[in-house]
Design a protein around this motif. Structure first.
Motif, PDB file in Angstrom:
ATOM      1  N   MET A  78       0.580 -13.118   2.854  1.00  0.00           N
ATOM      2  CA  MET A  78       0.334 -14.367   3.844  1.00  0.00           C
ATOM      3  C   MET A  78      -0.521 -13.841   4.900  1.00  0.00           C
ATOM      4  N   GLY A  79      -0.535 -12.529   5.217  1.00  0.00           N
ATOM      5  CA  GLY A  79      -1.360 -12.045   6.329  1.00  0.00           C
ATOM      6  C   GLY A  79      -0.661 -11.802   7.420  1.00  0.00           C
ATOM      7  N   VAL A  80       0.838 -11.151   7.424  1.00  0.00           N
ATOM      8  CA  VAL A  80       1.751 -10.856   8.449  1.00  0.00           C
ATOM      9  C   VAL A  80       1.852  -9.457   8.168  1.00  0.00           C
ATOM     10  N   ALA A  81       1.487  -8.428   8.892  1.00  0.00           N
ATOM     11  CA  ALA A  81       1.672  -7.026   8.757  1.00  0.00           C
ATOM     12  C   ALA A  81       2.462  -6.431  10.068  1.00  0.00           C
ATOM     13  N   LEU A  82       3.369  -5.528   9.778  1.00  0.00           N
ATOM     14  CA  LEU A  82       4.262  -4.962  10.772  1.00  0.00           C
ATOM     15  C   LEU A  82       3.979  -3.569  10.819  1.00  0.00           C
ATOM     16  N   VAL A  83       3.497  -3.126  12.145  1.00  0.00           N
ATOM     17  CA  VAL A  83       3.803  -1.464  12.374  1.00  0.00           C
ATOM     18  C   VAL A  83       4.905  -1.294  12.973  1.00  0.00           C
ATOM     19  N   PRO A  84       6.116  -0.751  12.269  1.00  0.00           N
ATOM     20  CA  PRO A  84       7.490  -0.499  12.923  1.00  0.00           C
ATOM     21  C   PRO A  84       7.498   0.475  13.990  1.00  0.00           C
ATOM     22  N   GLU A  85       8.545   0.467  14.500  1.00  0.00           N
ATOM     23  CA  GLU A  85       8.808   1.311  15.587  1.00  0.00           C
ATOM     24  C   GLU A  85       9.037   2.708  14.648  1.00  0.00           C
ATOM     25  N   GLY A  86       8.592   3.854  15.278  1.00  0.00           N
ATOM     26  CA  GLY A  86       8.893   5.054  14.455  1.00  0.00           C
ATOM     27  C   GLY A  86       7.653   5.403  13.305  1.00  0.00           C
ATOM     28  N   ARG A  87       6.761   4.421  13.079  1.00  0.00           N
ATOM     29  CA  ARG A  87       6.004   4.572  12.060  1.00  0.00           C
ATOM     30  C   ARG A  87       6.154   4.581  10.817  1.00  0.00           C
ATOM     31  N   LYS A  88       7.675   5.199  10.150  1.00  0.00           N
ATOM     32  CA  LYS A  88       7.808   5.009   8.671  1.00  0.00           C
ATOM     33  C   LYS A  88       6.927   5.403   7.817  1.00  0.00           C
ATOM     34  N   LEU A  89       5.995   6.470   7.931  1.00  0.00           N
ATOM     35  CA  LEU A  89       5.109   6.927   7.004  1.00  0.00           C
ATOM     36  C   LEU A  89       5.861   7.796   5.718  1.00  0.00           C
ATOM     37  N   PHE A  90       4.987   7.895   4.711  1.00  0.00           N
ATOM     38  CA  PHE A  90       5.469   8.652   3.755  1.00  0.00           C
ATOM     39  C   PHE A  90       5.017  10.048   3.899  1.00  0.00           C
ATOM     40  N   VAL A  91       5.828  11.078   4.377  1.00  0.00           N
ATOM     41  CA  VAL A  91       5.425  12.215   5.059  1.00  0.00           C
ATOM     42  C   VAL A  91       4.830  13.201   3.801  1.00  0.00           C
ATOM     43  N   GLN A  92       5.312  12.945   2.686  1.00  0.00           N
ATOM     44  CA  GLN A  92       4.826  14.005   1.738  1.00  0.00           C
ATOM     45  C   GLN A  92       3.521  13.401   1.119  1.00  0.00           C
ATOM     46  N   MET A  93       2.852  12.085   1.561  1.00  0.00           N
ATOM     47  CA  MET A  93       1.550  11.673   1.246  1.00  0.00           C
ATOM     48  C   MET A  93       0.577  11.832   2.214  1.00  0.00           C
ATOM     49  N   THR A  94      -0.755  12.011   1.505  1.00  0.00           N
ATOM     50  CA  THR A  94      -1.761  12.075   2.785  1.00  0.00           C
ATOM     51  C   THR A  94      -2.081  11.008   3.314  1.00  0.00           C
ATOM     52  N   VAL A  95      -2.992  10.961   4.466  1.00  0.00           N
ATOM     53  CA  VAL A  95      -3.476   9.884   5.098  1.00  0.00           C
ATOM     54  C   VAL A  95      -4.022   8.978   4.231  1.00  0.00           C
ATOM     55  N   GLU A  96      -4.851   9.350   3.371  1.00  0.00           N
ATOM     56  CA  GLU A  96      -5.474   8.488   2.503  1.00  0.00           C
ATOM     57  C   GLU A  96      -4.538   7.738   1.527  1.00  0.00           C
ATOM     58  N   GLU A  97      -3.482   8.340   1.057  1.00  0.00           N
ATOM     59  CA  GLU A  97      -2.696   7.816   0.208  1.00  0.00           C
ATOM     60  C   GLU A  97      -1.677   6.774   0.904  1.00  0.00           C
ATOM     61  N   ASN A  98      -1.406   7.208   2.201  1.00  0.00           N
ATOM     62  CA  ASN A  98      -0.639   6.136   3.060  1.00  0.00           C
ATOM     63  C   ASN A  98      -1.365   4.736   3.342  1.00  0.00           C
ATOM     64  N   LEU A  99      -2.430   5.027   3.365  1.00  0.00           N
ATOM     65  CA  LEU A  99      -3.466   4.016   3.686  1.00  0.00           C
ATOM     66  C   LEU A  99      -3.662   2.957   2.488  1.00  0.00           C
ATOM     67  N   LEU A 100      -3.733   3.588   1.447  1.00  0.00           N
ATOM     68  CA  LEU A 100      -3.803   2.833  -0.034  1.00  0.00           C
ATOM     69  C   LEU A 100      -2.603   2.206  -0.332  1.00  0.00           C
ATOM     70  N   LEU A 101      -1.450   2.695   0.174  1.00  0.00           N
ATOM     71  CA  LEU A 101      -0.317   1.643  -0.030  1.00  0.00           C
ATOM     72  C   LEU A 101      -0.432   0.401   0.596  1.00  0.00           C
ATOM     73  N   GLY A 102      -0.999   0.342   1.886  1.00  0.00           N
ATOM     74  CA  GLY A 102      -1.038  -0.683   2.559  1.00  0.00           C
ATOM     75  C   GLY A 102      -1.977  -1.760   1.914  1.00  0.00           C
ATOM     76  N   LYS A 103      -2.805  -1.385   0.722  1.00  0.00           N
ATOM     77  CA  LYS A 103      -3.420  -2.408   0.179  1.00  0.00           C
ATOM     78  C   LYS A 103      -2.731  -3.073  -0.929  1.00  0.00           C
ATOM     79  N   THR A 104      -1.766  -2.461  -1.685  1.00  0.00           N
ATOM     80  CA  THR A 104      -1.032  -2.784  -2.627  1.00  0.00           C
ATOM     81  C   THR A 104      -0.182  -4.256  -2.529  1.00  0.00           C
ATOM     82  N   ALA A 105       0.262  -4.532  -1.469  1.00  0.00           N
ATOM     83  CA  ALA A 105       0.843  -6.034  -1.088  1.00  0.00           C
ATOM     84  C   ALA A 105       0.063  -6.892  -0.586  1.00  0.00           C
ATOM     85  N   GLY A 106      -1.373  -6.333  -0.269  1.00  0.00           N
ATOM     86  CA  GLY A 106      -1.996  -7.032   0.701  1.00  0.00           C
ATOM     87  C   GLY A 106      -3.079  -8.079  -0.077  1.00  0.00           C
ATOM     88  N   ARG A 107      -3.930  -8.370   0.795  1.00  0.00           N
ATOM     89  CA  ARG A 107      -4.965  -9.695   0.523  1.00  0.00           C
ATOM     90  C   ARG A 107      -6.314  -8.950   0.469  1.00  0.00           C
TER      91      ARG A 107
END
Ligand code: ATP
Length: 242
Positions: A78-107
């Protein structure tokens, strides 16, 4: 109509009421700074807005519609995105892979890996690096970028400057300024009062789960917010209308 409104929201952790009847609203394009001492309930409130924590009472309205029971993944859609405290990244994945994850549930929308890298130029040379190997500032930029990849209407930022050097915080905020100028609606939790007041249109100071002070950032002094922060402020006498 407000983009987001919360009405008498109560959120608990077990027996503890972390958010005690909070109400406020935010208009499209506004930046709202949420300040308050440790344990005041800021993170819990943001998580309830994102749908990551179910309130026990009250309502969350999105463009006038009641979304209190809508799960977090649907809110991303619906358009609500949270950047959580502590970042919660997937550390074994690259920057690009982490970014692309944001696309999956997105608009659908304009945000792409290229646009994130343009917004956070420090990430450009790190595009194919695993995020576990990044500096704190690069990790924070990746976390914000991942949220932007969902093309949010509302970006919720939880203490993006935590653990970063002042210089890196300046860089992160310089990039945020671009987002603010482009009209993104933002709620940010920020410990640095000066920064919170300078970057936002409106400020809310929480104290022990309640709104102790709310008003336009330009009309509130640092002293007033500090008093509210420590519970020395009389809300009825000095609060400034939003
Ligand atoms: P901080 O700046 O320290 O993150 P905050 O204003 O974001 O503080 P919250 O993290 O929302 O505050 O915490 C509000 C209250 O809820 C605090 O008393 C905290 O101890 C409690 N709390 C937070 N998370 C949990 C949890 N997972 N389980 C139990 N209690 C919690």
């Amino acid at each position: 109509m407000s983009l987001l409104a919360v009405e008498n929201l109560v959120v608990r952790h077990g027996l503890l009421q972390a958010v005690r009847g909070v109400s406020f609203s935010i208009e499209r394009g506004q930046t709202l700074a949420l300040v308050g001492a440790n344990g005041a309930g800021k993170t819990t409130l943001l998580r309830a807005i994102a749908g990551a924590h179910q309130p026990t009472a009250g309502r969350v309205l999105w463009d006038g519609a009641d979304i209190t029971g809508v799960p977090s993944h649907k809110r991303v859609g619906m358009g609500v995105a949270l950047v959580p405290e502590g970042r919660k990244l997937f550390v074994q994945m690259t920057v690009e892979e982490n970014l692309l994850l944001g696309k999956t549930a997105g608009r659908p929308g304009d945000w792409s890996v290229e646009r994130v890298l343009d917004t956070f130029p420090n990430l450009k040379p790190r595009r194919h690096a695993k995020t576990g190997h990044l500096s704190g500032g690069e990790q924070q930029a990746t976390a914000i970028g991942r949220a932007l990849m969902s093309n949010p209407e509302l970006l919720l930022l939880d203490e993006v400057s935590l653990g970063l050097s002042p210089l890196v915080v300046d860089r992160v905020y310089a990039s945020l300024q671009g987002l603010i100028s482009s009209g993104t609606t933002i709620i940010l939790v920020e410990q640095d009062l000066n920064r919170a007041l300078s970057v936002s249109d409106k400020v809310i100071c929480m104290l022990e789960g309640r709104v102790a002070l709310e008003g336009p950032s330009k009309g509130i002094s640092r002293d007033e917010v500090t008093k509210a922060y420590f519970g020395l402020h009389r809300k009825s006498a000095a609060s400034v209308p939003a």
